[in-house]
Design a protein around this motif. Structure first.
Motif, PDB file in Angstrom:
ATOM      1  N   ALA A  93       0.867  -1.187   0.000  1.00 59.63           N
ATOM      2  CA  ALA A  93       0.000   0.000   0.000  1.00 59.63           C
ATOM      3  C   ALA A  93       0.897   1.227   0.000  1.00 59.63           C
ATOM      4  CB  ALA A  93      -0.914   0.013   1.219  1.00 59.63           C
ATOM      5  N   ILE A  94       0.369   2.274  -0.583  1.00 60.92           N
ATOM      6  CA  ILE A  94       1.128   3.519  -0.679  1.00 60.92           C
ATOM      7  C   ILE A  94       0.199   4.689  -0.408  1.00 60.92           C
ATOM      8  CG2 ILE A  94       0.832   3.564  -3.213  1.00 60.92           C
ATOM      9  CD1 ILE A  94       4.119   4.535  -2.329  1.00 60.92           C
ATOM     10  N   ASP A  95       0.710   5.658   0.340  1.00 64.90           N
ATOM     11  CA  ASP A  95      -0.006   6.920   0.556  1.00 64.90           C
ATOM     12  C   ASP A  95       0.722   7.976  -0.269  1.00 64.90           C
ATOM     13  OD1 ASP A  95      -1.561   5.631   2.466  1.00 64.90           O
ATOM     14  OD2 ASP A  95      -0.521   6.506   4.176  1.00 64.90           O
ATOM     15  N   LEU A  96      -0.002   8.681  -1.110  1.00 67.94           N
ATOM     16  CA  LEU A  96       0.683   9.626  -1.989  1.00 67.94           C
ATOM     17  C   LEU A  96      -0.245  10.689  -2.544  1.00 67.94           C
ATOM     18  CD1 LEU A  96       1.621   7.680  -5.277  1.00 67.94           C
ATOM     19  CD2 LEU A  96      -0.477   7.477  -4.021  1.00 67.94           C
ATOM     20  N   SER A  97       0.389  11.724  -3.090  1.00 66.47           N
ATOM     21  CA  SER A  97      -0.347  12.795  -3.757  1.00 66.47           C
ATOM     22  C   SER A  97       0.446  13.184  -5.006  1.00 66.47           C
ATOM     23  CB  SER A  97      -0.525  13.977  -2.792  1.00 66.47           C
ATOM     24  OG  SER A  97      -1.335  14.972  -3.383  1.00 66.47           O
ATOM     25  N   LEU A  98       0.146  14.345  -5.517  1.00 64.25           N
ATOM     26  CA  LEU A  98       0.849  14.862  -6.702  1.00 64.25           C
ATOM     27  C   LEU A  98       1.612  16.111  -6.325  1.00 64.25           C
ATOM     28  CD1 LEU A  98      -2.070  14.780  -9.320  1.00 64.25           C
ATOM     29  CD2 LEU A  98      -0.193  13.119  -9.089  1.00 64.25           C
ATOM     30  N   CYS A  99       2.718  16.359  -7.017  1.00 62.84           N
ATOM     31  CA  CYS A  99       3.302  17.700  -6.949  1.00 62.84           C
ATOM     32  C   CYS A  99       3.564  18.185  -8.358  1.00 62.84           C
ATOM     33  CB  CYS A  99       4.512  17.768  -6.041  1.00 62.84           C
ATOM     34  SG  CYS A  99       5.858  16.752  -6.450  1.00 62.84           S
ATOM     35  N   LEU A 137      -7.471  12.421 -11.340  1.00 61.71           N
ATOM     36  CA  LEU A 137      -6.354  12.073 -12.232  1.00 61.71           C
ATOM     37  C   LEU A 137      -5.431  11.070 -11.526  1.00 61.71           C
ATOM     38  CD1 LEU A 137      -4.480  12.492 -14.721  1.00 61.71           C
ATOM     39  CD2 LEU A 137      -3.425  14.376 -13.443  1.00 61.71           C
ATOM     40  N   LEU A 138      -5.102  11.361 -10.266  1.00 64.68           N
ATOM     41  CA  LEU A 138      -4.238  10.454  -9.502  1.00 64.68           C
ATOM     42  C   LEU A 138      -4.876   9.064  -9.439  1.00 64.68           C
ATOM     43  CD1 LEU A 138      -1.815   9.912  -7.597  1.00 64.68           C
ATOM     44  CD2 LEU A 138      -3.246  10.745  -5.713  1.00 64.68           C
ATOM     45  N   ARG A 139      -6.147   9.025  -9.113  1.00 61.62           N
ATOM     46  CA  ARG A 139      -6.835   7.740  -8.998  1.00 61.62           C
ATOM     47  C   ARG A 139      -6.821   6.985 -10.333  1.00 61.62           C
ATOM     48  NH1 ARG A 139     -12.878   6.603  -6.596  1.00 61.62           N
ATOM     49  NH2 ARG A 139     -12.981   4.409  -7.193  1.00 61.62           N
ATOM     50  N   SER A 140      -7.139   7.701 -11.393  1.00 59.36           N
ATOM     51  CA  SER A 140      -7.242   7.022 -12.686  1.00 59.36           C
ATOM     52  C   SER A 140      -5.890   6.474 -13.142  1.00 59.36           C
ATOM     53  CB  SER A 140      -7.900   7.979 -13.677  1.00 59.36           C
ATOM     54  OG  SER A 140      -7.157   8.140 -14.798  1.00 59.36           O
ATOM     55  N   LYS A 141      -4.808   7.228 -12.941  1.00 61.33           N
ATOM     56  CA  LYS A 141      -3.465   6.729 -13.330  1.00 61.33           C
ATOM     57  C   LYS A 141      -3.065   5.532 -12.458  1.00 61.33           C
ATOM     58  CE  LYS A 141      -2.128   9.070 -16.774  1.00 61.33           C
ATOM     59  NZ  LYS A 141      -2.116   8.326 -18.027  1.00 61.33           N
ATOM     60  N   HIS A 156      -4.688   6.851  -0.421  1.00 58.29           N
ATOM     61  CA  HIS A 156      -4.234   5.490  -0.097  1.00 58.29           C
ATOM     62  C   HIS A 156      -4.619   4.513  -1.214  1.00 58.29           C
ATOM     63  CE1 HIS A 156      -3.683   1.915   2.704  1.00 58.29           C
ATOM     64  NE2 HIS A 156      -4.390   1.413   1.690  1.00 58.29           N
ATOM     65  N   PHE A 157      -3.607   3.801  -1.719  1.00 59.52           N
ATOM     66  CA  PHE A 157      -3.813   2.841  -2.808  1.00 59.52           C
ATOM     67  C   PHE A 157      -3.182   1.494  -2.440  1.00 59.52           C
ATOM     68  CE2 PHE A 157      -4.142   6.993  -4.657  1.00 59.52           C
ATOM     69  CZ  PHE A 157      -5.176   6.870  -5.571  1.00 59.52           C
ATOM     70  N   ASP A 158      -3.944   0.429  -2.714  1.00 57.13           N
ATOM     71  CA  ASP A 158      -3.467  -0.940  -2.493  1.00 57.13           C
ATOM     72  C   ASP A 158      -3.061  -1.545  -3.829  1.00 57.13           C
ATOM     73  OD1 ASP A 158      -4.144  -0.978   0.280  1.00 57.13           O
ATOM     74  OD2 ASP A 158      -6.251  -1.233  -0.293  1.00 57.13           O
ATOM     75  N   TYR A 159      -1.964  -2.294  -3.821  1.00 55.26           N
ATOM     76  CA  TYR A 159      -1.541  -2.972  -5.048  1.00 55.26           C
ATOM     77  C   TYR A 159      -2.267  -4.315  -5.159  1.00 55.26           C
ATOM     78  CZ  TYR A 159       1.308  -4.534  -8.909  1.00 55.26           C
ATOM     79  OH  TYR A 159       1.721  -4.973 -10.145  1.00 55.26           O
ATOM     80  N   LYS A 160      -2.609  -4.690  -6.388  1.00 49.62           N
ATOM     81  CA  LYS A 160      -3.524  -5.815  -6.625  1.00 49.62           C
ATOM     82  C   LYS A 160      -3.071  -7.132  -6.003  1.00 49.62           C
ATOM     83  CE  LYS A 160      -1.616  -6.306 -11.302  1.00 49.62           C
ATOM     84  NZ  LYS A 160      -0.797  -7.497 -11.291  1.00 49.62           N
ATOM     85  N   ASP A 161      -1.749  -7.359  -5.899  1.00 45.30           N
ATOM     86  CA  ASP A 161      -1.282  -8.666  -5.414  1.00 45.30           C
ATOM     87  C   ASP A 161      -1.006  -8.697  -3.908  1.00 45.30           C
ATOM     88  OD1 ASP A 161      -1.438  -9.668  -7.964  1.00 45.30           O
ATOM     89  OD2 ASP A 161       0.625  -9.121  -8.449  1.00 45.30           O
ATOM     90  N   TRP A 162      -1.654  -7.816  -3.157  1.00 48.75           N
ATOM     91  CA  TRP A 162      -1.303  -7.686  -1.736  1.00 48.75           C
ATOM     92  C   TRP A 162      -1.448  -8.989  -0.956  1.00 48.75           C
ATOM     93  CZ3 TRP A 162      -5.111  -8.634   1.877  1.00 48.75           C
ATOM     94  CH2 TRP A 162      -6.429  -8.552   1.438  1.00 48.75           C
TER      95      TRP A 162
END
Ligand SMILES: C[C@@H](N)C(=O)N[C@H](C)C(=O)O
Ligand SMILES: [Zn+2]
Length: 175
Positions: A93-99, A137-141, A156-162
């Motif tokens: 999992a990753i917590d992130l935004s854009l700059c 945009l962040l979500r879609s990418k 917060h995004f989870d990777y499919k193979d968690w």
């Protein structure tokens, strides 16, 4: 992880919802396939004038337990229950935004990172149209590269193979 990612590891500072440093090092780790997918997202954002700003990746289980124990019941939807573990504990999992690519400045989203309010919901309809467009945009990418958003947290995004990775409690210094 991709060295062109921008890091702002808030949990290595006091500037986080726990108001104290939780990590001894401002570093972010992910399982390799998730890190490779994230690098692709970052590359695809560049022509659009953005890059990723990473707040957190792998999180030792003991830190999840501290977060859960310190969070009032009313806000527990924003932290993982240590009985089940967090996908952060699996390095998936990753917590992130854009700059902004040009200035390196964090963009405005409909809510702040780790804000425990409805502004954090991925489907929150408030804020400005520009803020919602950047969030979406962040979500879609991220979705195009195997990540799925947590509905309560736009960052917060989870990777499919968690499920393929176990819950870990190894501190950063021992990775
Ligand atoms: C604490 C917050 N940044 C977060 O990551 N929440 C999710 C639910 C988690 O703890 O896995
Ligand atoms: Zn998270």
């Amino acid at each position: 992880m991709d060295p062109t990612l921008q890091l702002d590891i808030r949990y290595a500072t006091s500037s986080n919802f726990m108001h104290r440093p939780l990590y001894t090092q401002p570093r972010a780790f992910l399982q390799r396939p998730a890190a490779a997918a994230l690098a692709q997202v970052n590359q695809e954002l560049k022509p659009l004038g953005y890059k990723l700003l990473v707040f957190d990746g792998y999180r030792p289980w003991a830190i999840t337990k501290q977060m859960w124990d310190s969070t009032p019941d009313a806000n527990k939807e924003f932290v993982a229950n240590p009985q089940k573990g967090s996908r952060h504990n699996r390095g998936c999992a990753i917590d992130l935004s854009l700059c902004e690519l040009a200035s390196g400045k964090e963009v405005e989203m409909p809510g702040q990172y780790d804000e425990m309010s409805p502004r954090s919901y991925a489907a929150y309809a408030g804020g400005t149209a520009e803020q919602r467009a950047r969030r979406d945009l962040l979500r879609s990418k991220m979705e195009q590269h195997g990540f799925s958003v947590l509905e309560a947290e736009w960052w917060h995004f989870d990777y499919k193979d968690w499920k393929s990775y176990r819950i870990q409690n190894t501190p950063f210094e021992q990775l």
